[in-house]
Design a protein around this motif. Sequence first.
Motif, PDB file in Angstrom:
ATOM      1  N   PRO A 152      -5.168  17.106  31.412  1.00 56.64           N
ATOM      2  CA  PRO A 152      -5.627  15.829  31.967  1.00 56.64           C
ATOM      3  C   PRO A 152      -7.131  15.865  32.217  1.00 56.64           C
ATOM      4  O   PRO A 152      -7.750  16.923  32.350  1.00 56.64           O
ATOM      5  CB  PRO A 152      -4.845  15.713  33.280  1.00 56.64           C
ATOM      6  CG  PRO A 152      -3.646  16.597  33.099  1.00 56.64           C
ATOM      7  CD  PRO A 152      -4.125  17.740  32.252  1.00 56.64           C
ATOM      8  N   TYR A 153      -7.716  14.687  32.300  1.00 59.14           N
ATOM      9  CA  TYR A 153      -9.152  14.592  32.558  1.00 59.14           C
ATOM     10  C   TYR A 153      -9.442  13.285  33.288  1.00 59.14           C
ATOM     11  O   TYR A 153      -8.529  12.479  33.511  1.00 59.14           O
ATOM     12  CB  TYR A 153      -9.954  14.703  31.256  1.00 59.14           C
ATOM     13  CG  TYR A 153      -9.654  13.625  30.216  1.00 59.14           C
ATOM     14  CD1 TYR A 153     -10.454  12.480  30.105  1.00 59.14           C
ATOM     15  CD2 TYR A 153      -8.591  13.766  29.314  1.00 59.14           C
ATOM     16  CE1 TYR A 153     -10.200  11.511  29.144  1.00 59.14           C
ATOM     17  CE2 TYR A 153      -8.340  12.796  28.353  1.00 59.14           C
ATOM     18  CZ  TYR A 153      -9.141  11.671  28.258  1.00 59.14           C
ATOM     19  OH  TYR A 153      -8.889  10.710  27.315  1.00 59.14           O
ATOM     20  N   ARG A 154     -10.696  13.089  33.671  1.00 56.92           N
ATOM     21  CA  ARG A 154     -11.091  11.878  34.394  1.00 56.92           C
ATOM     22  C   ARG A 154     -11.508  10.788  33.397  1.00 56.92           C
ATOM     23  O   ARG A 154     -12.333  11.033  32.509  1.00 56.92           O
ATOM     24  CB  ARG A 154     -12.256  12.165  35.337  1.00 56.92           C
ATOM     25  CG  ARG A 154     -11.965  13.242  36.371  1.00 56.92           C
ATOM     26  CD  ARG A 154     -10.975  12.777  37.402  1.00 56.92           C
ATOM     27  NE  ARG A 154     -10.723  13.799  38.417  1.00 56.92           N
ATOM     28  CZ  ARG A 154     -10.357  13.534  39.658  1.00 56.92           C
ATOM     29  NH1 ARG A 154     -10.173  12.283  40.042  1.00 56.92           N
ATOM     30  NH2 ARG A 154     -10.125  14.512  40.508  1.00 56.92           N
ATOM     31  N   ALA A 155     -10.942   9.610  33.572  1.00 62.43           N
ATOM     32  CA  ALA A 155     -11.310   8.489  32.713  1.00 62.43           C
ATOM     33  C   ALA A 155     -12.729   8.033  33.025  1.00 62.43           C
ATOM     34  O   ALA A 155     -13.145   8.002  34.183  1.00 62.43           O
ATOM     35  CB  ALA A 155     -10.326   7.334  32.903  1.00 62.43           C
ATOM     36  N   ARG A 156     -13.472   7.666  31.988  1.00 61.86           N
ATOM     37  CA  ARG A 156     -14.849   7.198  32.150  1.00 61.86           C
ATOM     38  C   ARG A 156     -14.891   5.661  32.142  1.00 61.86           C
ATOM     39  O   ARG A 156     -14.017   4.997  31.598  1.00 61.86           O
ATOM     40  CB  ARG A 156     -15.750   7.712  31.017  1.00 61.86           C
ATOM     41  CG  ARG A 156     -15.953   9.210  30.984  1.00 61.86           C
ATOM     42  CD  ARG A 156     -17.058   9.557  29.974  1.00 61.86           C
ATOM     43  NE  ARG A 156     -16.824   8.929  28.673  1.00 61.86           N
ATOM     44  CZ  ARG A 156     -16.111   9.497  27.696  1.00 61.86           C
ATOM     45  NH1 ARG A 156     -15.552  10.689  27.864  1.00 61.86           N
ATOM     46  NH2 ARG A 156     -15.963   8.865  26.536  1.00 61.86           N
ATOM     47  N   ARG A 157     -15.966   5.139  32.684  1.00 59.63           N
ATOM     48  CA  ARG A 157     -16.230   3.710  32.608  1.00 59.63           C
ATOM     49  C   ARG A 157     -17.612   3.511  31.978  1.00 59.63           C
ATOM     50  O   ARG A 157     -18.472   4.389  31.996  1.00 59.63           O
ATOM     51  CB  ARG A 157     -16.190   3.071  33.996  1.00 59.63           C
ATOM     52  CG  ARG A 157     -17.345   3.490  34.850  1.00 59.63           C
ATOM     53  CD  ARG A 157     -17.263   3.252  36.331  1.00 59.63           C
ATOM     54  NE  ARG A 157     -16.488   2.138  36.787  1.00 59.63           N
ATOM     55  CZ  ARG A 157     -16.087   1.995  38.067  1.00 59.63           C
ATOM     56  NH1 ARG A 157     -16.389   2.940  38.947  1.00 59.63           N
ATOM     57  NH2 ARG A 157     -15.403   0.952  38.442  1.00 59.63           N
TER      58      ARG A 157
END
Length: 279
Positions: A152-157
């Motif tokens: 898993p990873y952090r979603a970017r904006r």
Amino acid sequence: MARHLVCLTFDFDVVSGWIARGMTTPTPMSRGEMGLIGAKRILALLAKHNIRSTWFVPGHTIESFPDAAKEVVDAGHEIANHSWAHIPPAMMTREEEEADLVRASEAIIRLTGKAPRGYRSASWDLSPHTIDLLVKHGFKYESSLMGSDYVPYRARRDDVVKLGEPMILGPETDLVELPISWTLDDYPHFEFVRTPATILPGLQSADGVLRNWTDDFLYMKRDFEWGVITYTCHPFVIGRGHRMIMLERLVETLVSEGATFCAMEDAMEEFLARERRAG
């Protein structure tokens, strides 16, 4: 200690996906309704093996087939947001997307008594606004992106993507991405769809898909100390007899290989706990 998580997820679309495509004649509607039968088979299989899973349920399904949706809740499975109308976010304005997202969450709250923690977009096609909207409305994880496979990873904006120019990556958010893949989705492998413009051939052998899905887990087990693999199924697809046999064989094989089955919210919590321990 090595630990390998498996998330079985079910997109309980029933007829919503066909309606969103404008395919509302009796045959595609009946095709979607097969998902009501498939859901009962899946719930029985999960109960047999004591597996908790995540069901991404459109608001349309909850409001059109409330008894079927309640059976999933009563069996103890996680309910996550899968839009209300099953229209891909990329096809909506920001205002339309937000209204659909909120309407879907409200249906889930009425069904379960609590807000959903996770989201998966219809057709896995996010808009430029989706991540912002999910953060705004308090979601904890998202599962529509493919930037990893087992981690898993952090979603970017706010990525900047322009033809002929280097890509500029936007900032990470607190939203955990639990990645997916078309290769681990039952729909493109099995479903035959014919429209005036395209043909999705589908109808592959379940044995071949089973080998691929098993080998993806075995690769994670071999090369990763910890990881999460997500399988995406649709009750009207996987619920057919020979595919249910395939799904049970997958479960039995992965159990024998030491897999730990869990809902996506539990995989997210484990990822966050590991992140905290790592400092």
